[in-house]
Write a protein that holds these residues in place. Structure first.
Motif, short mmCIF file in Angstrom:
data_model
loop_
_atom_site.label_atom_id
_atom_site.label_comp_id
_atom_site.label_asym_id
_atom_site.label_seq_id
_atom_site.Cartn_x
_atom_site.Cartn_y
_atom_site.Cartn_z
N LEU A 185 0.79 -1.23 0.00
CA LEU A 185 0.00 0.00 0.00
C LEU A 185 0.83 1.29 0.00
N ALA A 186 2.13 1.19 0.09
CA ALA A 186 2.96 2.40 0.20
C ALA A 186 2.76 3.34 -0.98
N ARG A 187 2.73 2.79 -2.20
CA ARG A 187 2.60 3.66 -3.38
C ARG A 187 1.25 4.38 -3.38
N LEU A 188 0.17 3.66 -3.11
CA LEU A 188 -1.15 4.29 -3.04
C LEU A 188 -1.19 5.32 -1.92
N HIS A 189 -0.61 4.99 -0.78
CA HIS A 189 -0.59 5.91 0.35
C HIS A 189 0.17 7.18 0.00
N ASP A 190 1.33 7.05 -0.63
CA ASP A 190 2.10 8.22 -1.03
C ASP A 190 1.32 9.10 -2.02
N HIS A 191 0.60 8.44 -2.93
CA HIS A 191 -0.20 9.19 -3.91
C HIS A 191 -1.28 10.00 -3.21
N GLN A 192 -1.95 9.41 -2.23
CA GLN A 192 -3.00 10.13 -1.52
C GLN A 192 -2.43 11.25 -0.64
N LEU A 193 -1.27 11.03 -0.07
CA LEU A 193 -0.63 12.09 0.71
C LEU A 193 -0.25 13.27 -0.19
N ASP A 194 0.26 12.97 -1.37
CA ASP A 194 0.60 14.04 -2.33
C ASP A 194 -0.65 14.79 -2.76
N ALA A 195 -1.75 14.06 -2.99
CA ALA A 195 -3.00 14.71 -3.39
C ALA A 195 -3.54 15.58 -2.27
N ALA A 196 -3.40 15.14 -1.03
CA ALA A 196 -3.90 15.92 0.10
C ALA A 196 -3.17 17.25 0.21
N GLN A 197 -1.88 17.28 -0.14
CA GLN A 197 -1.13 18.52 -0.08
C GLN A 197 -1.62 19.52 -1.12
N ALA A 198 -2.25 19.01 -2.18
CA ALA A 198 -2.77 19.90 -3.23
C ALA A 198 -4.14 20.47 -2.87
N TRP A 199 -4.72 20.03 -1.74
CA TRP A 199 -6.03 20.54 -1.30
C TRP A 199 -5.86 21.24 0.03
N PRO A 200 -5.34 22.46 0.05
CA PRO A 200 -5.12 23.16 1.33
C PRO A 200 -6.43 23.45 2.03
N SER A 201 -6.34 23.56 3.32
CA SER A 201 -7.53 23.85 4.13
C SER A 201 -7.99 25.28 3.89
N ALA A 202 -9.19 25.60 4.36
CA ALA A 202 -9.73 26.95 4.22
C ALA A 202 -8.83 27.95 4.93
N ARG A 203 -8.31 27.59 6.09
CA ARG A 203 -7.44 28.49 6.84
C ARG A 203 -6.18 28.79 6.04
N THR A 204 -5.60 27.75 5.40
CA THR A 204 -4.39 27.96 4.60
C THR A 204 -4.68 28.85 3.42
N ARG A 205 -5.84 28.68 2.78
CA ARG A 205 -6.20 29.52 1.63
C ARG A 205 -6.36 30.97 2.06
N ARG A 206 -6.94 31.19 3.24
CA ARG A 206 -7.10 32.56 3.72
C ARG A 206 -5.74 33.22 3.96
#
Length: 227
Positions: free
Chosen positions: A202-223
């Protein structure tokens, strides 16, 4: 992708909705498992990690949301625990079916439980280390995740030991040794196998999802970025 009424359904929307669905489904299963379990004391002991873990996940959801893979794995782990809690691990029907099918000497459902005890926490440990420390995917991460998962398994065995010392015969179903003098060693070995197997598969799938999560910043980060 559009949802009902033309509303746009984004990956971010799905990521935010799925944990809620899994939480509701998990609580429903927990309620059902608590209806007339075979041994109430064992049910309490076996489901204790759920009663501890779920509030922590809910509290941390906004500040530290996990990857979809990890939420799904945690749901599966909770289901494994609840099934074992309802029947007691030595009496789970699935284990008896496998026992009769393969001609085994004992119910091995507890082996599945301890395999999950290594397989699923390993991804949780991996995610925390990757997000909260300078560690990156590689050999040291693999070794540390495996070591922490195995340490967690050993701690669980000590909790079983302490429970048996404190409660005596009442803890027999919780221990679930079924007369096997090497049950503790088998439990830790299965957790070790699970931790290694999950990282390999699962490491490759996990890394892919972690990378995708970094591309979706939280509302606080966007502000903050807008400011």
């Amino acid at each position: 992708m559009s949802g009902k009424g033309g509303a746009r359904v984004t990956p971010r929307t799905l990521v935010r909705t799925e944990p809620v669905v899994l939480l509701v489904a998990g609580l429903a299963l927990l309620f059902l498992s608590g209806i007339s379990p075979r041994d109430r004391f064992t049910w309490i002991l076996e489901t204790a990690p759920i009663f501890i873990g779920v509030p922590l996940l809910v509290v941390a959801y906004r500040r530290f949301p996990l990857t979809p893979l990890l939420y799904r794995l945690l749901f599966v782990h909770a289901a494994v625990l609840m099934l074992g809690a309802y029947y007691t691990y030595a009496e789970v029907p699935l284990g008896h079916w496998v026992k009769d099918w393969l001609g085994l000497a004992r119910n091995h459902y507890d082996r599945l439980g301890h395999l999950a005890q290594g397989f699923i926490p390993a991804i949780l440990i991996r995610e925390i280390l990757l997000r909260c420390t300078p560690l990156r995917p590689g050999g040291w991460l693999f070794v540390l995740v495996t070591a922490v998962a195995l340490a967690g398994s050993a701690l669980y065995e000590m909790v079983e030991w302490w429970t048996a010392l404190a409660t005596g015969e009442a803890a027999q179903a919780f221990l679930g040794t079924q007369g096997d003098p090497w049950d503790t060693q088998w439990d830790m070995f299965m957790a070790l196998v699970g931790a290694v197997l999950s990282q390999i598969t699962l490491a490759r799938l996990h890394d892919h999802q972690l990378d995708a999560a970094q591309a979706w910043p939280s509302a606080r980060t966007r502000r903050r970025s807008a400011e």
